[in-house]
Design a protein around this motif. Sequence first.
Motif, PDB file in Angstrom:
ATOM      1  N   ARG A  47       6.906   6.402 -12.527  1.00 32.22           N
ATOM      2  CA  ARG A  47       5.573   6.996 -12.450  1.00 32.22           C
ATOM      3  C   ARG A  47       4.496   5.928 -12.308  1.00 32.22           C
ATOM      4  NH1 ARG A  47       3.160  12.074 -15.928  1.00 32.22           N
ATOM      5  NH2 ARG A  47       1.604  12.570 -14.354  1.00 32.22           N
ATOM      6  N   VAL A  48       4.597   4.861 -13.077  1.00 30.98           N
ATOM      7  CA  VAL A  48       3.610   3.779 -12.964  1.00 30.98           C
ATOM      8  C   VAL A  48       3.628   3.209 -11.546  1.00 30.98           C
ATOM      9  CG1 VAL A  48       3.057   1.416 -13.712  1.00 30.98           C
ATOM     10  CG2 VAL A  48       3.508   3.195 -15.414  1.00 30.98           C
ATOM     11  N   TYR A  49       4.816   2.957 -11.019  1.00 36.50           N
ATOM     12  CA  TYR A  49       4.883   2.374  -9.672  1.00 36.50           C
ATOM     13  C   TYR A  49       4.368   3.347  -8.609  1.00 36.50           C
ATOM     14  CZ  TYR A  49       6.294   0.770  -5.185  1.00 36.50           C
ATOM     15  OH  TYR A  49       6.245   0.417  -3.864  1.00 36.50           O
ATOM     16  N   THR A  50       4.943   4.550  -8.565  1.00 38.77           N
ATOM     17  CA  THR A  50       4.607   5.456  -7.464  1.00 38.77           C
ATOM     18  C   THR A  50       3.183   5.975  -7.532  1.00 38.77           C
ATOM     19  OG1 THR A  50       5.531   7.386  -8.584  1.00 38.77           O
ATOM     20  CG2 THR A  50       7.003   6.199  -7.096  1.00 38.77           C
ATOM     21  N   GLU A  51       2.713   6.269  -8.741  1.00 40.66           N
ATOM     22  CA  GLU A  51       1.418   6.926  -8.853  1.00 40.66           C
ATOM     23  C   GLU A  51       0.242   5.974  -9.066  1.00 40.66           C
ATOM     24  OE1 GLU A  51       1.385  10.170  -8.098  1.00 40.66           O
ATOM     25  OE2 GLU A  51       3.550   9.903  -7.868  1.00 40.66           O
ATOM     26  N   VAL A  52       0.499   4.802  -9.648  1.00 41.78           N
ATOM     27  CA  VAL A  52      -0.611   3.879  -9.931  1.00 41.78           C
ATOM     28  C   VAL A  52      -0.502   2.619  -9.070  1.00 41.78           C
ATOM     29  CG1 VAL A  52      -1.862   2.590 -11.719  1.00 41.78           C
ATOM     30  CG2 VAL A  52      -0.807   4.813 -12.282  1.00 41.78           C
ATOM     31  N   ASN A  53       0.567   1.830  -9.252  1.00 40.25           N
ATOM     32  CA  ASN A  53       0.690   0.588  -8.468  1.00 40.25           C
ATOM     33  C   ASN A  53       0.592   0.869  -6.967  1.00 40.25           C
ATOM     34  OD1 ASN A  53       3.372  -0.433 -10.647  1.00 40.25           O
ATOM     35  ND2 ASN A  53       1.242  -1.002 -10.872  1.00 40.25           N
ATOM     36  N   ASN A  54       1.345   1.845  -6.495  1.00 40.78           N
ATOM     37  CA  ASN A  54       1.326   2.186  -5.079  1.00 40.78           C
ATOM     38  C   ASN A  54       0.186   3.158  -4.760  1.00 40.78           C
ATOM     39  OD1 ASN A  54       2.464   1.825  -2.486  1.00 40.78           O
ATOM     40  ND2 ASN A  54       3.473   3.804  -2.646  1.00 40.78           N
ATOM     41  N   GLY A  55      -0.254   3.884  -5.769  1.00 43.22           N
ATOM     42  CA  GLY A  55      -1.323   4.859  -5.566  1.00 43.22           C
ATOM     43  C   GLY A  55      -2.623   4.247  -5.091  1.00 43.22           C
ATOM     44  N   VAL A  56      -2.980   3.092  -5.620  1.00 47.23           N
ATOM     45  CA  VAL A  56      -4.215   2.447  -5.170  1.00 47.23           C
ATOM     46  C   VAL A  56      -4.109   2.046  -3.697  1.00 47.23           C
ATOM     47  CG1 VAL A  56      -4.959   1.698  -7.471  1.00 47.23           C
ATOM     48  CG2 VAL A  56      -3.542   0.173  -6.079  1.00 47.23           C
ATOM     49  N   TYR A  57      -2.907   1.653  -3.275  1.00 45.75           N
ATOM     50  CA  TYR A  57      -2.704   1.285  -1.870  1.00 45.75           C
ATOM     51  C   TYR A  57      -2.738   2.511  -0.968  1.00 45.75           C
ATOM     52  CZ  TYR A  57      -1.861  -3.514  -3.048  1.00 45.75           C
ATOM     53  OH  TYR A  57      -2.035  -4.795  -3.478  1.00 45.75           O
ATOM     54  N   ARG A  58      -2.210   3.641  -1.438  1.00 41.31           N
ATOM     55  CA  ARG A  58      -2.296   4.872  -0.649  1.00 41.31           C
ATOM     56  C   ARG A  58      -3.752   5.241  -0.418  1.00 41.31           C
ATOM     57  NH1 ARG A  58       2.140   6.558  -3.626  1.00 41.31           N
ATOM     58  NH2 ARG A  58       0.807   7.738  -5.050  1.00 41.31           N
ATOM     59  N   CYS A  59      -4.600   5.029  -1.421  1.00 39.98           N
ATOM     60  CA  CYS A  59      -6.033   5.286  -1.239  1.00 39.98           C
ATOM     61  C   CYS A  59      -6.634   4.290  -0.254  1.00 39.98           C
ATOM     62  CB  CYS A  59      -6.776   5.181  -2.574  1.00 39.98           C
ATOM     63  SG  CYS A  59      -6.485   6.515  -3.731  1.00 39.98           S
ATOM     64  N   GLY A  60      -6.402   3.022  -0.496  1.00 40.29           N
ATOM     65  CA  GLY A  60      -7.040   1.975   0.296  1.00 40.29           C
ATOM     66  C   GLY A  60      -6.652   1.960   1.760  1.00 40.29           C
ATOM     67  N   PHE A  61      -5.425   2.359   2.053  1.00 41.43           N
ATOM     68  CA  PHE A  61      -4.955   2.295   3.436  1.00 41.43           C
ATOM     69  C   PHE A  61      -4.691   3.673   4.030  1.00 41.43           C
ATOM     70  CE2 PHE A  61      -4.043  -1.905   1.728  1.00 41.43           C
ATOM     71  CZ  PHE A  61      -4.669  -2.688   2.686  1.00 41.43           C
ATOM     72  N   ALA A  62      -5.308   4.696   3.463  1.00 41.79           N
ATOM     73  CA  ALA A  62      -5.153   6.044   4.002  1.00 41.79           C
ATOM     74  C   ALA A  62      -5.634   6.074   5.453  1.00 41.79           C
ATOM     75  CB  ALA A  62      -5.944   7.038   3.159  1.00 41.79           C
ATOM     76  N   GLY A  63      -4.879   6.778   6.269  1.00 45.62           N
ATOM     77  CA  GLY A  63      -5.216   6.849   7.688  1.00 45.62           C
ATOM     78  C   GLY A  63      -6.050   8.055   8.075  1.00 45.62           C
ATOM     79  N   SER A  64      -6.359   8.896   7.106  1.00 45.01           N
ATOM     80  CA  SER A  64      -7.183  10.074   7.373  1.00 45.01           C
ATOM     81  C   SER A  64      -7.872  10.498   6.081  1.00 45.01           C
ATOM     82  CB  SER A  64      -6.314  11.226   7.888  1.00 45.01           C
ATOM     83  OG  SER A  64      -5.468  11.709   6.852  1.00 45.01           O
ATOM     84  N   GLN A  65      -8.865  11.335   6.227  1.00 48.30           N
ATOM     85  CA  GLN A  65      -9.551  11.854   5.046  1.00 48.30           C
ATOM     86  C   GLN A  65      -8.588  12.655   4.178  1.00 48.30           C
ATOM     87  OE1 GLN A  65     -13.012  11.266   4.269  1.00 48.30           O
ATOM     88  NE2 GLN A  65     -12.173  11.874   2.293  1.00 48.30           N
TER      89      GLN A  65
END
Length: 144
Positions: free
Chosen positions: A4-22
């Motif tokens: 959960r820490v990895y998928t939702e937080v560590n990787n979660g910030v990157y999903r936000c930062g590099f999102a390709g659409s709204q």
Amino acid sequence: MMRRVYTEVNNGVYRCGFAGSQAAYDAAYERLFTALDWLEERLGRSRYLMGDAITEADVRLFTTLVRFDPVYHGHFKCNRNKLIELPNLWGYARDLFQTPGFGNNVNFQQIKDHYYKVHTDLNPLGIVPQGPDLSGWTTAHGRG
């Protein structure tokens, strides 16, 4: 906990930062802050993620929390709350930061320089912000 820490937080910030659409950003943002809210509540009952001792899950979470306000809040648009506005996570992060092996290995200027200069697609001019004020990391955490 590690997953959960990895998928939702560590990787979660990157999903936000590099999102390709709204839509991708909105979904990533919701997932990230759902996880942070869950951790905030959990850390209101426990000094560390798994109880009274530091585990690998705490180390993994710390690496993202220590970068949250200086980088992820602004640069990656993870901006619902700053870490300092989440009392249990903020106290927990300061507790770890003040533990030997954690804060004495953190260089906030290097963290900011790296993220703001390397991600030229997000920050094409490479401007590194002066803030935020990071002096609070050494204040009493009250989590004894």
